[in-house]
Design an enzyme around this catalytic site. Structure first.
Site, PDB file in Angstrom:
ATOM      1  N   LYS A 132       0.755  -1.062  -0.074  1.00 29.63           N
ATOM      2  CA  LYS A 132      -0.044   0.069   0.019  1.00 29.63           C
ATOM      3  C   LYS A 132       0.806   1.137   0.160  1.00 29.63           C
ATOM      4  O   LYS A 132       0.396   2.210  -0.500  1.00 29.63           O
ATOM      5  CB  LYS A 132      -0.810   0.112   1.204  1.00 29.63           C
ATOM      6  CG  LYS A 132      -2.149  -1.096   0.845  1.00 29.63           C
ATOM      7  CD  LYS A 132      -2.905  -1.009   2.279  1.00 29.63           C
ATOM      8  CE  LYS A 132      -4.142  -1.990   1.911  1.00 29.63           C
ATOM      9  NZ  LYS A 132      -4.728  -2.403   3.095  1.00 29.63           N
ATOM     10  N   LYS A 157      -9.320 -11.071  -7.648  1.00 32.99           N
ATOM     11  CA  LYS A 157     -10.122 -11.151  -6.274  1.00 32.99           C
ATOM     12  C   LYS A 157     -11.410 -10.241  -6.529  1.00 32.99           C
ATOM     13  O   LYS A 157     -11.073  -9.309  -6.822  1.00 32.99           O
ATOM     14  CB  LYS A 157      -9.263 -10.868  -5.073  1.00 32.99           C
ATOM     15  CG  LYS A 157      -9.900 -11.335  -3.667  1.00 32.99           C
ATOM     16  CD  LYS A 157      -9.115 -11.119  -2.603  1.00 32.99           C
ATOM     17  CE  LYS A 157      -9.828 -10.975  -1.308  1.00 32.99           C
ATOM     18  NZ  LYS A 157      -9.283 -10.828  -0.212  1.00 32.99           N
ATOM     19  N   LYS A 185     -15.118  -4.501  -5.090  1.00 29.33           N
ATOM     20  CA  LYS A 185     -16.073  -3.299  -5.692  1.00 29.33           C
ATOM     21  C   LYS A 185     -15.046  -2.737  -6.457  1.00 29.33           C
ATOM     22  O   LYS A 185     -15.781  -2.130  -7.341  1.00 29.33           O
ATOM     23  CB  LYS A 185     -16.522  -2.666  -4.417  1.00 29.33           C
ATOM     24  CG  LYS A 185     -17.987  -3.175  -4.053  1.00 29.33           C
ATOM     25  CD  LYS A 185     -18.758  -2.307  -3.044  1.00 29.33           C
ATOM     26  CE  LYS A 185     -19.794  -3.017  -2.472  1.00 29.33           C
ATOM     27  NZ  LYS A 185     -20.235  -2.660  -1.288  1.00 29.33           N
TER      28      LYS A 185
END
Ligand code: SF4
Length: 329
Positions: free
Chosen positions: A111, A191, A194
């Protein structure tokens, strides 16, 4: 009774990937253990987010959890920021957490790479996770494969705190390795998520489910109806495992391998089973949405139960760490 803790980000309504990967399992666990399930809004703010949307996303997730089958009579469902002790224990645990271990966390490195300026909250994310679990002295944590490293660190934090302030006080949480399914998105590549737009929502209409399944990726070897396939590499087959009875799953595998039917036939059977499984959840969600005060009341009651446990731990932790009590001379 053995205590279980798990959390989920307030990402709005659940999709079938969250459901099969975690929440379906939680519904089972609530009958076997003393369970706390938390909508982790304090974790959500470590990534860019929209403050005006957070309350609704949090409520939508809570509605999803209740509709999917979490029963407030059987488990504690609450919102993380409603129990302020999470933040306090988080701070106290930072004082025994090795910085090097935080910097080595794969999720942090992934990240952080994508951000120009890295906030400390992202680095300290696993400390808050440790606080979430240790606050309730939970000894079991259902984890996905991407969370195993964080759980190891959680255990290390518990060991270090115990060594300094009270041997054996915090149990070292163990992973609860129960069968969960890793569901790919409808594109069959990443995966289900949304943000990638490759999901089916848990409460989607039957028509919408079918419209999304029709173009979904299958075994690329099945170019024509006559080509045999390999069900194990097809995401539609994975979804059959989640929604179809074992006899149907066996039938799907056989018909796929022998080119006994086309992929659209296979998807139609899946759609019918998925629609039938999700129908009662969709109905429960609709009823809950019509009663926002009832949902708020459930969450308030969950937070009160969680706080009663959390307060006890924090009082003991403060005591062991040597803080002066308010009003004490
Ligand atoms: S028949 Fe079913 S399992 Fe086989 S490739 Fe097509 S969709 Fe996948």
């Amino acid at each position: 009774m053995t205590r279980v803790f798990s959390g989920i980000q307030p990402s709005g309504e659940l999709h079938i990937g969250n459901y099969l990967g975690a929440v379906q399992n939680w519904v089972r666990l609530q009958t076997q253990y003393e369970c706390l399930f938390c909508v982790v809004d304090l974790h959500a703010i470590t990534q860019p987010y929209e403050p005006a949307s957070l309350p609704q996303l949090t409520l939508d997730m809570a509605v999803s959890l209740y509709a999917a089958g979490l029963d407030p009579e059987q488990c504690i469902v609450f919102v993380q920021s409603h129990v302020v002790e999470h933040s306090e224990l988080n701070w106290l645990l930072t004082t025994v957490t090795p910085l090097g271990e935080l910097e080595r966390q794969t999720q942090f490195k992934d990240k952080a790479q994508r951000q120009e300026s890295v906030a400390m909250g992202l680095l300290a994310y696993p400390v808050l996770q440790a606080a979430d679990v240790l606050l309730y002295k939970a000894s079991l944590v259902p984890v996905g494969e991407d969370q195993v490293q964080h759980l190891e660190l959680m255990r290390e934090i518990a060991r270090r705190w115990n060594a300094r302030f009270g041997q054996g006080y915090f149990p070292e949480p163990q992973p609860l390795l129960t069968p969960t399914k890793r569901v790919l998105g409808l594109d069959g590549r990443a995966k289900m998520s949304k943000s990638l737009g490759n999901t089916i929502g848990l409460f989607e209409s039957p028509e919408s489910i079918w419209e999304k399944l029709k173009p979904a990726a299958t075994d690329p070897a099945r170019v024509t109806r006559k080509d045999p396939g390999t069900p194990e590499i097809c995401n539609i087959f994975t979804l059959h495992h989640g929604f179809s009875p074992p006899q149907t799953v066996a039938d799907v595998a056989q018909k796929c391998r022998t080119a006994g039917w086309g992929c659209l036939d296979c998807k139609r059977v899946l759609a019918d089973n998925m629609i039938a499984t999700l129908k009662p959840m969709r109905e429960r969600a609709e009823a809950l949405r019509r009663d926002p005060k009832g949902v708020a009341q459930r969450l308030r009651s969950g937070a009160e139960k969680a706080r009663a446990l959390a307060r006890r731990t924090i009082a003991e932790v403060r005591d062991r760490m040597g803080f002066l009590k308010p009003g004490e001379a």
